[in-house]
Motif scaffolding. Structure first.
Motif, PDB file in Angstrom:
ATOM      1  N   ALA A  15      13.926   5.116   4.227  1.00 11.28           N
ATOM      2  CA  ALA A  15      12.844   4.423   3.500  1.00 11.28           C
ATOM      3  C   ALA A  15      13.434   3.500   2.428  1.00 11.28           C
ATOM      4  N   GLY A  55       7.673   2.128  -1.207  1.00 11.16           N
ATOM      5  CA  GLY A  55       6.863   1.118  -1.891  1.00 11.16           C
ATOM      6  C   GLY A  55       7.441   0.740  -3.244  1.00 11.16           C
ATOM      7  N   ALA A  74      13.902   9.801   3.566  1.00 10.19           N
ATOM      8  CA  ALA A  74      13.846   9.063   2.305  1.00 10.19           C
ATOM      9  C   ALA A  74      14.974   8.032   2.235  1.00 10.19           C
ATOM     10  N   ILE A  94      -6.462   3.405  -0.989  1.00 14.53           N
ATOM     11  CA  ILE A  94      -6.933   2.270  -0.191  1.00 14.53           C
ATOM     12  C   ILE A  94      -7.530   2.848   1.101  1.00 14.53           C
ATOM     13  N   ARG A 122       9.302  24.796   1.419  1.00 18.21           N
ATOM     14  CA  ARG A 122      10.486  24.465   0.617  1.00 18.21           C
ATOM     15  C   ARG A 122      10.186  24.616  -0.859  1.00 18.21           C
ATOM     16  N   ALA A 168       6.937  23.449   7.552  1.00 15.77           N
ATOM     17  CA  ALA A 168       8.077  23.349   6.632  1.00 15.77           C
ATOM     18  C   ALA A 168       7.655  23.944   5.297  1.00 15.77           C
ATOM     19  N   ILE A 207       0.874  -1.177   0.000  1.00 20.44           N
ATOM     20  CA  ILE A 207       0.000   0.000   0.000  1.00 20.44           C
ATOM     21  C   ILE A 207       0.912   1.228   0.000  1.00 20.44           C
ATOM     22  N   GLY A 208       0.876   1.985  -1.085  1.00 19.06           N
ATOM     23  CA  GLY A 208       1.722   3.177  -1.196  1.00 19.06           C
ATOM     24  C   GLY A 208       2.839   2.981  -2.206  1.00 19.06           C
ATOM     25  N   GLY A 209       2.788   3.766  -3.268  1.00 20.10           N
ATOM     26  CA  GLY A 209       3.822   3.682  -4.310  1.00 20.10           C
ATOM     27  C   GLY A 209       4.694   4.925  -4.288  1.00 20.10           C
TER      28      GLY A 209
HETATM   29  C1  LIG Z   1      10.460  19.382   4.379  1.00 19.71           C
HETATM   30  C2  LIG Z   1      10.980  17.976   4.185  1.00 19.71           C
HETATM   31  C3  LIG Z   1      12.286  17.774   3.718  1.00 19.71           C
HETATM   32  C4  LIG Z   1      12.811  16.474   3.574  1.00 19.71           C
HETATM   33  N1  LIG Z   1      14.109  16.312   3.139  1.00 19.71           N
HETATM   34  C5  LIG Z   1      14.631  15.067   3.072  1.00 19.71           C
HETATM   35  C6  LIG Z   1      16.002  14.840   2.627  1.00 19.71           C
HETATM   36  O1  LIG Z   1      16.748  15.767   2.295  1.00 19.71           O
HETATM   37  N2  LIG Z   1      16.485  13.568   2.586  1.00 19.71           N
HETATM   38  C7  LIG Z   1      15.707  12.507   2.973  1.00 19.71           C
HETATM   39  O2  LIG Z   1      16.214  11.371   2.970  1.00 19.71           O
HETATM   40  N3  LIG Z   1      14.417  12.678   3.370  1.00 19.71           N
HETATM   41  C8  LIG Z   1      13.861  13.909   3.433  1.00 19.71           C
HETATM   42  N4  LIG Z   1      12.552  14.084   3.817  1.00 19.71           N
HETATM   43  C9  LIG Z   1      11.753  12.906   4.214  1.00 19.71           C
HETATM   44  C10 LIG Z   1      11.180  12.163   3.016  1.00 19.71           C
HETATM   45  O3  LIG Z   1      10.406  13.027   2.217  1.00 19.71           O
HETATM   46  C11 LIG Z   1      10.319  11.002   3.505  1.00 19.71           C
HETATM   47  O4  LIG Z   1      10.951  10.337   4.557  1.00 19.71           O
HETATM   48  C12 LIG Z   1      10.047  10.025   2.373  1.00 19.71           C
HETATM   49  O5  LIG Z   1       9.248  10.635   1.386  1.00 19.71           O
HETATM   50  C13 LIG Z   1       9.365   8.766   2.888  1.00 19.71           C
HETATM   51  O6  LIG Z   1       9.071   7.913   1.801  1.00 19.71           O
HETATM   52  P1  LIG Z   1       7.857   6.881   1.938  1.00 19.71           P
HETATM   53  O7  LIG Z   1       7.806   6.163   0.641  1.00 19.71           O
HETATM   54  O8  LIG Z   1       7.992   6.106   3.192  1.00 19.71           O
HETATM   55  O9  LIG Z   1       6.570   7.788   2.140  1.00 19.71           O
HETATM   56  P2  LIG Z   1       5.907   8.827   1.139  1.00 19.71           P
HETATM   57  O10 LIG Z   1       6.935   9.512   0.339  1.00 19.71           O
HETATM   58  O11 LIG Z   1       4.983   9.650   1.955  1.00 19.71           O
HETATM   59  O12 LIG Z   1       5.070   7.908   0.145  1.00 19.71           O
HETATM   60  C14 LIG Z   1       3.874   7.300   0.552  1.00 19.71           C
HETATM   61  C15 LIG Z   1       3.044   7.038  -0.702  1.00 19.71           C
HETATM   62  O13 LIG Z   1       1.871   6.335  -0.332  1.00 19.71           O
HETATM   63  C16 LIG Z   1       0.770   6.901  -1.013  1.00 19.71           C
HETATM   64  N5  LIG Z   1      -0.403   6.633  -0.167  1.00 19.71           N
HETATM   65  C17 LIG Z   1      -0.611   7.119   1.079  1.00 19.71           C
HETATM   66  N6  LIG Z   1      -1.762   6.636   1.570  1.00 19.71           N
HETATM   67  C18 LIG Z   1      -2.294   5.838   0.605  1.00 19.71           C
HETATM   68  C19 LIG Z   1      -3.470   5.061   0.522  1.00 19.71           C
HETATM   69  N7  LIG Z   1      -4.341   4.990   1.546  1.00 19.71           N
HETATM   70  N8  LIG Z   1      -3.729   4.376  -0.628  1.00 19.71           N
HETATM   71  C20 LIG Z   1      -2.844   4.417  -1.685  1.00 19.71           C
HETATM   72  N9  LIG Z   1      -1.703   5.150  -1.644  1.00 19.71           N
HETATM   73  C21 LIG Z   1      -1.424   5.843  -0.511  1.00 19.71           C
HETATM   74  C22 LIG Z   1       1.114   8.371  -1.157  1.00 19.71           C
HETATM   75  O14 LIG Z   1       0.425   8.980  -2.233  1.00 19.71           O
HETATM   76  C23 LIG Z   1       2.603   8.316  -1.404  1.00 19.71           C
HETATM   77  O15 LIG Z   1       2.938   8.234  -2.774  1.00 19.71           O
HETATM   78  C24 LIG Z   1      12.006  15.361   3.930  1.00 19.71           C
HETATM   79  C25 LIG Z   1      10.682  15.553   4.377  1.00 19.71           C
HETATM   80  C26 LIG Z   1      10.169  16.848   4.506  1.00 19.71           C
HETATM   81  C27 LIG Z   1       8.748  17.037   5.003  1.00 19.71           C
END
Ligand SMILES: Cc1cc2nc3c(=O)[nH]c(=O)nc-3n(C[C@H](O)[C@H](O)[C@H](O)COP(=O)(O)OP(=O)(O)OC[C@H]3O[C@@H](n4cnc5c(N)ncnc54)[C@H](O)[C@@H]3O)c2cc1C
Length: 353
Positions: A285, A22, A282, A126, A167, A165, A16-18
């Motif tokens: 992740a 994901g 990220a 979802i 940016r 935040a 769940i989540g691309g």
């Molecule tokens: C201001 C800011 C600056 C940042 N700078 C950095 C950096 O320099 N370096 C770094 O490593 N990290 C950084 N981060 C953190 C980084 O953005 C996140 O940790 C990262 O995006 C996490 O990835 P993820 O795939 O776990 O979650 P997400 O990127 O949030 O992806 C989750 C995905 O799931 C989908 N989704 C959610 N709920 C559902 C659902 N119910 N059904 C279907 N799809 C769903 C969403 O659309 C999304 O595409 C920063 C964050 C912020 C806020």
């Protein structure tokens, strides 16, 4: 459907989540062993491509996905991170050799292209999750994870911090002369490289309720708040436009005791959303995703999940806690003079600068 004779049934994996976690997981799972479906609510690529710093462990993860060279080619190098006072004077510098900053859009595009054709895609949100004891559900759905809500309970809900935040990316190489984090009293501002110009970010305390503001009005507020900061910051903010900027309240997850419950597992921000101050969300992740895929590809399901938990839980909780500590330091208000004096002293020690 019954598998052909001599071929073991594949285990269903529902991701769940691309997003970053994901897609990286979908790219690395062995589709001969797993029947993978990935569900994503966002149509297309993210609208704004702010930079994400890629630390060495994340670069190894990108290599495991097979996209390190592609990602690095389009990403400017980050040589070090200077901490400056609001006027721009450098207080201390941390070396960061080998880091680069990738655009979120490019990263998602490259990860998406690495997902094998055998993975099924489901578009749309979802709404809820049922445990599937014959298969595996992966919560890769970010800080507001429905998987965590449904399988870990309301007490594991996301927590809002007092900070906003803001940016974005502006054209031009302003970062070459002025990169670093500018720490003021309760305000920080970052300037760094982006593939398409200069990446910037700001954070400060705000009572604005999530969903109650537009990027344009937050940009206007930000210009006012940083009016006494260095000219480079004023120049960035004068150039910034809503279409290439983002504004959001910062949310984190509470500390979780486990990332695995039965046949449900959390990765990325769904497991350990942290404040952005270390630039590691990220990165962690990506490492979660390739670690989980590696453990599942090589072991029976439950053993693989236990190995993932052992490998990732303590480390990511430590990074989450460290990010919060750096946020408190960077956004200190009353303690700001002492903080700056200590940073200035640290900057004069051998090994710094
Ligand atoms: C201001 C800011 C600056 C940042 N700078 C950095 C950096 O320099 N370096 C770094 O490593 N990290 C950084 N981060 C953190 C980084 O953005 C996140 O940790 C990262 O995006 C996490 O990835 P993820 O795939 O776990 O979650 P997400 O990127 O949030 O992806 C989750 C995905 O799931 C989908 N989704 C959610 N709920 C559902 C659902 N119910 N059904 C279907 N799809 C769903 C969403 O659309 C999304 O595409 C920063 C964050 C912020 C806020």
């Amino acid at each position: 459907m019954t598998p052909p004779t001599g071929q073991a049934a594949r285990t269903r994996v529902s991701i769940i989540g691309g997003g970053i976690a994901g897609l990286a997981l979908a790219a690395c799972l062995d589709t001969r062993r797993f029947e993978v479906t990935i569900s994503e609510q966002r149509a297309g690529l993210p609208a704004v491509g702010t930079s994400l710093a890629m630390w060495p462990a994340a670069q190894q993860a990108l290599a495991a996905v097979g996209i390190l060279d592609a990602v690095r080619t389009s990403s400017p190098a980050v040589e070090g991170v200077a901490v400056r006072d609001p006027a721009g004077t450098i207080l201390t510098t941390a070396r960061a050799a080998g880091l680069f900053g990738v655009s979120r859009i490019e990263l998602i595009r490259d990860l998406d292209a690495a997902v094998p054709a055998g993975v099924q895609r489901a578009a749309g949100r979802i709404g809820g999750v049922r445990r599937d004891e014959s298969g595996l559900v992966v919560g890769a759905d970010g800080v507001h994870s429905v998987v965590r809500r449904d399988c870990w309970g309301a007490r594991a809900g996301a927590r809002i911090t007092p900070f906003l935040a803001v940016r974005g990316v502006v054209p031009g190489p302003l970062w070459r002369e002025h990169s670093g984090e500018y720490w003021g009293r309760g305000h920080l501002f970052g300037i760094g490289p982006a593939a398409a110009g200069t990446n910037w970010y700001a954070a400060f305390r705000s009572g604005r309720e999530p969903g109650s503001f537009s990027v344009a009005e937050v940009l206007a507020e930000t210009r006012g708040r940083y009016a006494c900061f260095a000219p480079a910051i004023r120049e960035v903010l004068a150039t910034a436009v809503p279409d290439t900027s983002l504004a959001q309240r910062v949310w984190t997850t509470p500390p979780l005791g486990r990332y695995v419950r039965g046949r449900v597992v959390l990765v990325g921000d769904a497991a350990h959303a942290m404040t952005p101050n270390l630039g590691r969300g990220a990165c962690e992740a990506l490492v979660d995703a390739v670690t989980l895929a590696d453990m599942l590809n090589r072991r029976p399901l439950d053993e693989g999940l236990a190995a993932y938990e052992r490998s990732r839980h303590v480390r990511t909780q430590a990074v989450r806690a460290a990010s919060s500590a750096v946020m408190r330091l960077a956004l200190a208000e009353r303690a700001q003079p002492v903080r700056d004096a200590l940073l200035g002293l640290a900057g004069r020690l051998p090994g710094f600068r």
